[in-house]
Enzyme design. Structure first.
Site, short mmCIF file in Angstrom:
data_model
loop_
_atom_site.label_atom_id
_atom_site.label_comp_id
_atom_site.label_asym_id
_atom_site.label_seq_id
_atom_site.Cartn_x
_atom_site.Cartn_y
_atom_site.Cartn_z
N SER A 128 -50.49 52.37 44.39
CA SER A 128 -51.44 53.51 44.44
C SER A 128 -51.42 54.31 43.32
CB SER A 128 -50.45 54.56 45.49
OG SER A 128 -51.37 55.95 45.38
N LYS A 182 -47.28 51.96 52.17
CA LYS A 182 -48.47 52.32 51.62
C LYS A 182 -49.46 52.92 52.41
CE LYS A 182 -51.73 52.85 48.68
NZ LYS A 182 -53.06 52.15 48.39
N HIS A 185 -48.51 56.23 53.29
CA HIS A 185 -48.72 57.09 52.03
C HIS A 185 -50.28 57.63 52.13
CE1 HIS A 185 -50.89 57.23 48.33
NE2 HIS A 185 -49.73 57.72 47.73
N ASN A 186 -50.94 56.56 52.61
CA ASN A 186 -52.80 56.86 52.53
C ASN A 186 -52.88 57.92 53.92
OD1 ASN A 186 -52.68 55.02 50.73
ND2 ASN A 186 -54.68 54.08 51.48
N GLU A 189 -52.17 61.10 52.71
CA GLU A 189 -53.17 61.62 51.87
C GLU A 189 -54.44 61.89 52.66
OE1 GLU A 189 -54.22 58.35 48.87
OE2 GLU A 189 -56.08 58.61 49.42
P1 NDP Z 1 -62.56 44.96 45.31
O1 NDP Z 1 -61.75 45.54 46.44
O2 NDP Z 1 -63.87 45.67 44.98
O3 NDP Z 1 -62.58 43.49 45.17
C1 NDP Z 1 -63.10 42.62 44.12
C2 NDP Z 1 -62.38 41.61 43.77
O4 NDP Z 1 -62.05 40.70 44.59
C3 NDP Z 1 -63.08 40.89 42.44
O5 NDP Z 1 -62.17 40.37 41.62
C4 NDP Z 1 -63.72 39.57 43.32
O6 NDP Z 1 -64.10 38.56 42.52
C5 NDP Z 1 -62.54 39.43 44.41
N1 NDP Z 1 -62.71 38.55 45.42
C6 NDP Z 1 -63.28 39.04 46.54
N2 NDP Z 1 -63.58 38.35 47.54
C7 NDP Z 1 -62.68 36.91 46.94
C8 NDP Z 1 -62.69 35.53 47.38
N3 NDP Z 1 -62.93 35.04 48.60
N4 NDP Z 1 -61.87 34.64 46.62
C9 NDP Z 1 -61.42 35.19 45.37
N5 NDP Z 1 -61.75 36.44 44.61
C10 NDP Z 1 -62.61 37.23 45.51
O7 NDP Z 1 -61.58 45.45 43.94
P2 NDP Z 1 -60.51 46.71 43.52
O8 NDP Z 1 -60.22 46.37 42.03
O9 NDP Z 1 -61.40 47.87 43.62
O10 NDP Z 1 -59.19 46.54 44.70
C11 NDP Z 1 -58.45 45.37 44.72
C12 NDP Z 1 -57.48 45.53 45.88
O11 NDP Z 1 -56.51 46.81 45.57
C13 NDP Z 1 -57.99 45.88 46.96
O12 NDP Z 1 -57.25 45.16 48.11
C14 NDP Z 1 -58.13 47.19 47.33
O13 NDP Z 1 -58.05 47.79 48.70
C15 NDP Z 1 -56.79 47.46 46.45
N6 NDP Z 1 -56.65 49.22 45.91
C16 NDP Z 1 -57.79 49.62 45.34
C17 NDP Z 1 -57.74 50.79 44.95
C18 NDP Z 1 -58.89 51.59 44.34
O14 NDP Z 1 -58.72 52.48 43.92
N7 NDP Z 1 -60.05 50.88 44.30
C19 NDP Z 1 -56.38 51.46 45.03
C20 NDP Z 1 -55.28 50.74 45.54
C21 NDP Z 1 -55.20 49.50 46.03
P3 NDP Z 1 -65.39 38.35 41.76
O15 NDP Z 1 -65.53 39.29 40.73
O16 NDP Z 1 -65.64 36.79 41.70
O17 NDP Z 1 -66.41 38.66 42.86
#
Ligand code: NDP
Length: 485
Positions: A128, A182, A185-186, A189
């Site tokens: 988080s 987690k 936690h959400n 939130e």
């Molecule tokens: P996203 O959830 O937007 O995911 C994008 C990433 O996932 C890219 O690197 C993409 O690769 C990859 N991806 C998607 N599908 C595939 C696949 N089939 N095979 C391989 N790679 C894949 O990214 P975030 O950074 O926002 O979040 C990452 C994780 O963290 C998520 O689970 C999210 O819920 C969690 N999270 C996010 C928070 C936030 O504030 N954003 C906070 C806490 C947790 P490519 O570049 O090739 O498309």
């Protein structure tokens, strides 16, 4: 040279986690399905530490020291499964796979079972703090096996937020425990944000103060016992002026709150476990109500407001007193929402055999995460006093807090009802408080009704056993099970 840890998935979260490891002097292997993101990281932040970049997953795995530690930070759901499927054949017994995305805990349990068959450790870890936290120190909630934490834990603790020198990362419990915590936690939130929104609405409509004026109130509140990240950023958001219209930003943002699902999961699980998390549930439903566009259109201007006299504070002193009442109502409701969330963690811990230390949860939420707040110290202390505390709000400290807030809380909730201002989280938290402290609940009547139409039986206050009234016969009582005593 081999990497101590690897991160695959370099969107905002993964990229910043990788940079955080590198900034702490760890050699980090990096990989992303689309190489452009890996290249961008190298171009923009490559000088922050040592990154070993790979285009293929094979090269990425080969660049890791054994036992390998791979953090998956991709889009939760099928994306995570796809990466796991590709990774598993490349790994060896004893390697550790960490899913740091927002997975639903049953998926984590399923994945851990599947990877255990290959001799791999699977760690579902909550992270988080959003983008900023991932870079500068998030709150980290790893589950999985204790063995995996021995080698993985120190790395995660190193990059986590620190409060008073204590890392905001600890081992949570087996399989899905980390993602579960987690999720709650959400959920908390959601409740916190709804309570803040209700407080804003009450002050706005009750005193006529502008968003900028209310921003100052939140800034003041943030100097006291309510001090927290969410109160702090509320002041910033309320003070924001829209560049195109010159109005307060909150006045031009569409009033329909969205959600990604963790609040919904929390409520669904609470229903399964039978834990009354009314604050979180009302907060989740309040978002759903805000997005119920056809219903709101059908109701607007049609449903009467009622004719109760509007009790607006008339003088500046009255307004100040009202604002203080709202602050107290907010604090008491917030304590209830957290108490309910911790109840859910306790129930899940028992149900799923996780043995979660609730005091440690409050401790790792003090920094890095979205619900970080001064009063989490008080929660940790309460669980240190009694590890098995059945009800957080029954701890002496919180009894005192609520006692100080109670009259104000009742004035605010009743005033809101008389004036037609919706306060679902404030009011449901007060109803919970009055329910949980009641000597006698009308549940007795519900049991009577259930016995009437379904012969569902009831228990008595004065005797052991289970009873039923012959409602369609002579209405005599019979003992259905157990003994008369
Ligand atoms: P996203 O959830 O937007 O995911 C994008 C990433 O996932 C890219 O690197 C993409 O690769 C990859 N991806 C998607 N599908 C595939 C696949 N089939 N095979 C391989 N790679 C894949 O990214 P975030 O950074 O926002 O979040 C990452 C994780 O963290 C998520 O689970 C999210 O819920 C969690 N999270 C996010 C928070 C936030 O504030 N954003 C906070 C806490 C947790 P490519 O570049 O090739 O498309």
């Amino acid at each position: 040279q081999q990497a101590e840890i690897g991160v695959t998935g370099l969107a905002v979260m993964g990229r910043n986690l990788a940079r955080n490891f590198a900034r702490h002097g760890h050699v980090v292997a990096i990989h992303n399905r689309t190489f452009a993101k890996t290249q961008a990281l190298l171009d923009e932040a490559g000088d922050e530490g040592t990154f070993l970049a790979s285009e293929s997953l094979e090269d990425f795995v080969a660049s890791l020291a054994k036992p390998r530690k791979v953090i998956i930070m991709v889009k939760a759901g099928p994306g995570t499964d796809a990466v796991i499927d590709e990774l598993v054949p490349l790994l060896e017994e004893g390697d550790i796979v960490v899913d740091a995305g927002n997975a639903h805990f049953p998926d984590t349990i399923r994945r851990e079972n599947a990877l255990a068959e290959h001799g791999l450790h699977f760690v579902g870890s909550g992270v988080s703090g959003g983008e900023e936290g991932a870079l500068n120190g998030p709150s980290i909630m790893p589950g999985g096996s204790r063995t995996s934490y021995e080698s993985l834990g120190p790395l995660l603790e190193d990059i986590s937020a620190k409060v008073d020198g204590v890392p905001c990362c600890t081992y949570i419990g087996p399989d899905g425990a980390g993602h579960f915590v987690k999720m709650v936690h959400n959920g908390i939130e959601y409740a916190d944000m709804q309570l803040i929104a209700e407080a804003y609405d009450l002050i706005h409509r009750g005193t006529g103060k502008s968003p900028a004026e209310i921003a100052e109130i939140f800034t003041e509140w943030n100097k006291g016992e309510l001090e927290s990240f969410l109160i702090e950023i509320t002041a910033t958001v309320l003070a924001q002026t829209d560049a195109t219209t010159g109005q307060a930003l909150v006045d031009v943002v569409l009033d329909q709150a969205e959600q990604k699902g963790t609040g919904r999961w929390t409520v669904q699980n609470a229903l399964d476990l039978g834990v009354p998390i009314t604050g979180i549930a009302e907060a989740t439903f309040a978002r759903a109500l805000s997005g119920s566009v056809p219903q709101r259109e059908a109701a607007r201007g049609v449903l009467p407001a009622g004719t109760v006299e509007w009790h607006r504070p008339t003088s500046a002193d009255d307004a100040d007193a009202f604002v203080e009442d709202v602050r107290r109502a907010l604090y008491a409701s917030k304590v209830v929402a957290y108490s309910q969330g911790f109840d859910q963690i306790a129930a899940a811990s028992t149900e799923y055999g996780w043995d979660i230390d609730r005091g440690a949860m409050a401790r790792i939420w003090r920094g890095g995460c979205i619900i970080r707040a001064r009063f989490l110290n008080r929660i940790t202390e309460a669980y240190e006093r009694d590890q098995h505390l059945p009800l957080l709000i029954a701890d002496d400290f919180f009894v005192g807090v609520i006692d100080e807030c109670l009259e104000a809380w009742r004035r605010v909730v009743s005033g809101a009802a008389l004036n037609g201002i919706p306060t679902p989280a404030f009011s449901s938290s007060l109803a919970y408080y009055d329910g949980v402290r009641a000597d006698h609940l009308p549940a007795a009547l519900i049991q009577g009704l259930r016995d009437f139409f379904g012969a569902h039986t009831y228990r008595r206050v004065d005797r052991e056993g289970t009873f039923h009234v012959e409602w369609s016969g002579d209405r005599s009582e019979t003992a259905v099970g157990g003994d008369f005593k």
